[in-house]
Design a protein around this motif. Structure first.
Motif, short mmCIF file in Angstrom:
data_model
loop_
_atom_site.label_atom_id
_atom_site.label_comp_id
_atom_site.label_asym_id
_atom_site.label_seq_id
_atom_site.Cartn_x
_atom_site.Cartn_y
_atom_site.Cartn_z
N TYR A 1 25.54 -23.94 -9.98
CA TYR A 1 24.95 -22.93 -10.84
C TYR A 1 25.45 -21.52 -10.54
O TYR A 1 25.48 -20.67 -11.43
N GLY A 2 25.83 -21.25 -9.31
CA GLY A 2 26.26 -19.91 -8.94
C GLY A 2 27.71 -19.59 -9.28
O GLY A 2 28.14 -18.45 -9.14
N GLU A 3 28.47 -20.60 -9.71
CA GLU A 3 29.87 -20.40 -10.05
C GLU A 3 30.05 -20.25 -11.55
O GLU A 3 29.18 -20.62 -12.34
N ALA A 4 31.19 -19.71 -11.96
CA ALA A 4 31.50 -19.58 -13.39
C ALA A 4 31.46 -20.96 -14.04
O ALA A 4 31.86 -21.96 -13.45
N GLY A 5 30.95 -20.98 -15.26
CA GLY A 5 30.83 -22.24 -15.98
C GLY A 5 31.38 -22.14 -17.39
O GLY A 5 32.09 -21.19 -17.74
N VAL A 6 31.05 -23.14 -18.19
CA VAL A 6 31.45 -23.18 -19.59
C VAL A 6 30.18 -23.24 -20.44
O VAL A 6 29.36 -24.14 -20.28
N GLU A 7 30.04 -22.26 -21.32
CA GLU A 7 28.84 -22.21 -22.17
C GLU A 7 29.15 -22.88 -23.50
O GLU A 7 30.15 -22.60 -24.15
N PHE A 8 28.25 -23.77 -23.88
CA PHE A 8 28.44 -24.70 -25.00
C PHE A 8 27.46 -24.32 -26.11
O PHE A 8 26.25 -24.44 -25.95
N PHE A 9 28.01 -23.80 -27.21
CA PHE A 9 27.20 -23.37 -28.35
C PHE A 9 27.35 -24.39 -29.49
O PHE A 9 28.47 -24.67 -29.93
N VAL A 10 26.23 -24.89 -29.97
CA VAL A 10 26.25 -25.87 -31.06
C VAL A 10 25.65 -25.23 -32.31
O VAL A 10 24.56 -24.63 -32.24
N ARG B 1 33.87 -14.91 -21.55
CA ARG B 1 35.31 -15.09 -21.69
C ARG B 1 35.59 -16.22 -22.68
O ARG B 1 34.86 -17.21 -22.72
N GLU B 2 36.66 -16.09 -23.45
CA GLU B 2 37.01 -17.14 -24.42
C GLU B 2 37.22 -18.47 -23.72
O GLU B 2 36.83 -19.53 -24.24
N GLU B 3 37.81 -18.43 -22.52
CA GLU B 3 38.07 -19.68 -21.81
C GLU B 3 36.80 -20.27 -21.20
O GLU B 3 36.81 -21.38 -20.67
N GLY B 4 35.67 -19.54 -21.32
CA GLY B 4 34.41 -20.04 -20.79
C GLY B 4 33.41 -20.41 -21.87
O GLY B 4 32.21 -20.54 -21.60
N VAL B 5 33.91 -20.59 -23.11
CA VAL B 5 33.02 -20.90 -24.24
C VAL B 5 33.61 -22.03 -25.06
O VAL B 5 34.83 -22.09 -25.29
N VAL B 6 32.75 -22.94 -25.50
CA VAL B 6 33.13 -24.00 -26.44
C VAL B 6 32.11 -24.01 -27.57
O VAL B 6 30.90 -23.99 -27.32
N TYR B 7 32.61 -24.02 -28.82
CA TYR B 7 31.74 -24.14 -29.99
C TYR B 7 31.90 -25.53 -30.58
O TYR B 7 33.01 -26.06 -30.65
N ALA B 8 30.79 -26.13 -31.00
CA ALA B 8 30.85 -27.45 -31.62
C ALA B 8 29.86 -27.50 -32.78
O ALA B 8 28.80 -26.87 -32.73
#
Length: 431
Positions: A169-178, A213-220
């Motif tokens: 949880y404390g590290e950079a992740g990927v945020e997933f927006f649906v 960041r763009e590399e930390g986001v995914v849209y679905a």
């Protein structure tokens, strides 16, 4: 139950039945206490004043508070019912939260959801913003954004359509927006029967506000056909945590591309993405909607496996329960299922996932949170006693026309602000 949420099968099917607010609150607190005892840190988001007399005044009702309520009951009962909704109990719709490890300025970012698809929900965000601001007040660590413009093109339903994947949880992740539809790009399909509440444009705006960041986001995109079957939020058909996505086979459009993008982007920050797909042959979409299998809490255990918190309705559905038994017996990443009785919540249209909002904090940020809202054994006892003192054990539509209900609510909230050390977050207009 008002049955106010078109597209929410559980909400609509229980319309006009009497509810038990006291039991609802106690069931939610019991779930919190059980998770606290397992070692999961939790905070308490305060409820809101109901009926919302200020909202009724904006719609033309006038006079004293009692006169406003009585006039609305006589002339426009559906508006009074909407102004009395307890839907702010769905904490997953309160906001979208991005941890400091993901954001450009290194602060935790909050954007209150505008919830403008439904009138009874659209009145929540001003109070939600004030309460979140009182809980996370230190501007060195926390940034708060106003809700997006309250128009259909920017419909935002908060964390019910947002998941974050990470190694820790404390590290950079990927945020997933649906999202359910695009407001401006006609290339994206849309449901035909029920409204798609979350737009792509709203999700993109939240990501910009939070400095992701763009590399930390995914849209679905959510599958429009499952929205038309009652999957009004993504958390009714999928749930994620850590490196794991638990989802139904029919949940998304272009699923393979989405999974590949999640896997690739999570790998770049050191994570190993895992997906658990529930086949339609084992659990139908109707089974998922009626049992709220995916409206569950997926929690990380110390041994690296996952714990799935589900409502009692899952045990009552033969296909769902059989699937869950095979899932936990398979030796996979989801190692245990715990069942909770959340009947009052379920009959209002929401389950375990609705009763939580993930806020990932490091130790410094946690120390900066208002300590009055952190769940402890003494706070649990205080809140249980508070509910026993103030909540009614039966509520019908006729009860909403009683001005005494507003006075009871204000007395309860006055006491609650002292218990949670919130300060002045309720702008009561007493007359």
């Amino acid at each position: 139950y008002g049955g106010l949420s078109y597209g929410n099968v559980a909400s609509q099917s229980n319309s006009q039945q009497s509810s038990n607010p006291k039991e609802a609150a106690l069931q939610g607190l019991a779930k919190m206490k059980a998770l606290m005892d397992m070692g999961f840190q939790q905070g308490v988001l305060a409820p809101q004043e109901r009926p919302d007399v200020a909202a009724l005044r904006r719609l033309g009702f006038a006079g004293s508070d009692a006169q406003v309520i009585q006039q609305a009951a006589k002339e426009a009962m559906p508006l009074l019912v909407a102004s009395c909704s307890a839907s702010s109990m769905w904490v997953a719709n309160a906001a979208t939260v991005s941890p400091s490890a993901d954001t450009a300025d290194g602060r935790v970012h909050f954007t209150a959801a505008n919830l403008n698809c439904k009138y009874h929900r659209s009145i929540e965000h001003p109070t939600t913003s004030r309460v979140l601001g009182a809980m996370f007040a230190d501007q060195q660590h926390f940034a708060h954004h106003a809700a997006l413009p309250a128009v259909a093109q920017f419909g935002d339903e908060g964390a019910a359509n947002h998941t974050r994947f990470c190694r820790t949880y404390g590290e950079a992740g990927v945020e997933f927006f649906v999202f359910g539809r695009s407001a401006f790009d006609t290339r994206f399909p849309a449901p035909q029967k029920y409204p798609a509440r979350q737009t792509l444009e709203a999700s993109q705006a939240v990501a910009r506000l939070h400095g992701l960041r763009e590399e930390g986001v995914v849209y679905a995109q959510q599958n429009p056909s499952v929205i038309d079957q009652g999957v009004f939020h993504n958390d009714v058909i999928a749930v994620g945590n850590g490196e794991v996505l638990f989802y139904h086979e029919d949940a998304f459009l272009d699923t393979d591309r989405m999974l590949a993008e999640l896997s690739s982007k999570l790998a770049k920050v050191g994570g190993k993405f895992q997906s658990v797909c529930v086949p339609r042959s084992a659990v139908t979409v109707d089974d998922a909607v009626r049992s709220y299998l995916f409206n569950s809490q997926l929690l990380s255990r110390p041994d690296g496996s996952m714990l799935l918190i589900v409502p009692e309705e899952c045990r009552g559905n033969e296909r769902v329960w059989q699937y869950l038994q095979s899932l936990t017996g398979s030796g996979g990443v989801i190692g245990e299922v715990k069942v909770f009785d959340l009947k009052q919540s379920m009959q209002n249209g929401g389950g375990p996932a609705c009763l939580r909002l993930r806020v990932a904090l490091n130790e410094t940020e946690l120390a900066a949170v208002n300590p009055g809202v952190i769940m402890t054994a003494p706070l649990y006892d205080s809140l249980t006693q508070w509910v026993e003192r103030h909540y009614r054990d039966r509520m019908t539509e006729n009860d909403l026309a009683d001005p005494q209900l507003l006075l009871e609510c204000r007395a309860a909230l006055d006491e609650l602000t002292q218990i949670l050390k919130l300060g002045a977050v309720y702008p009561f207009q007493i007359n």
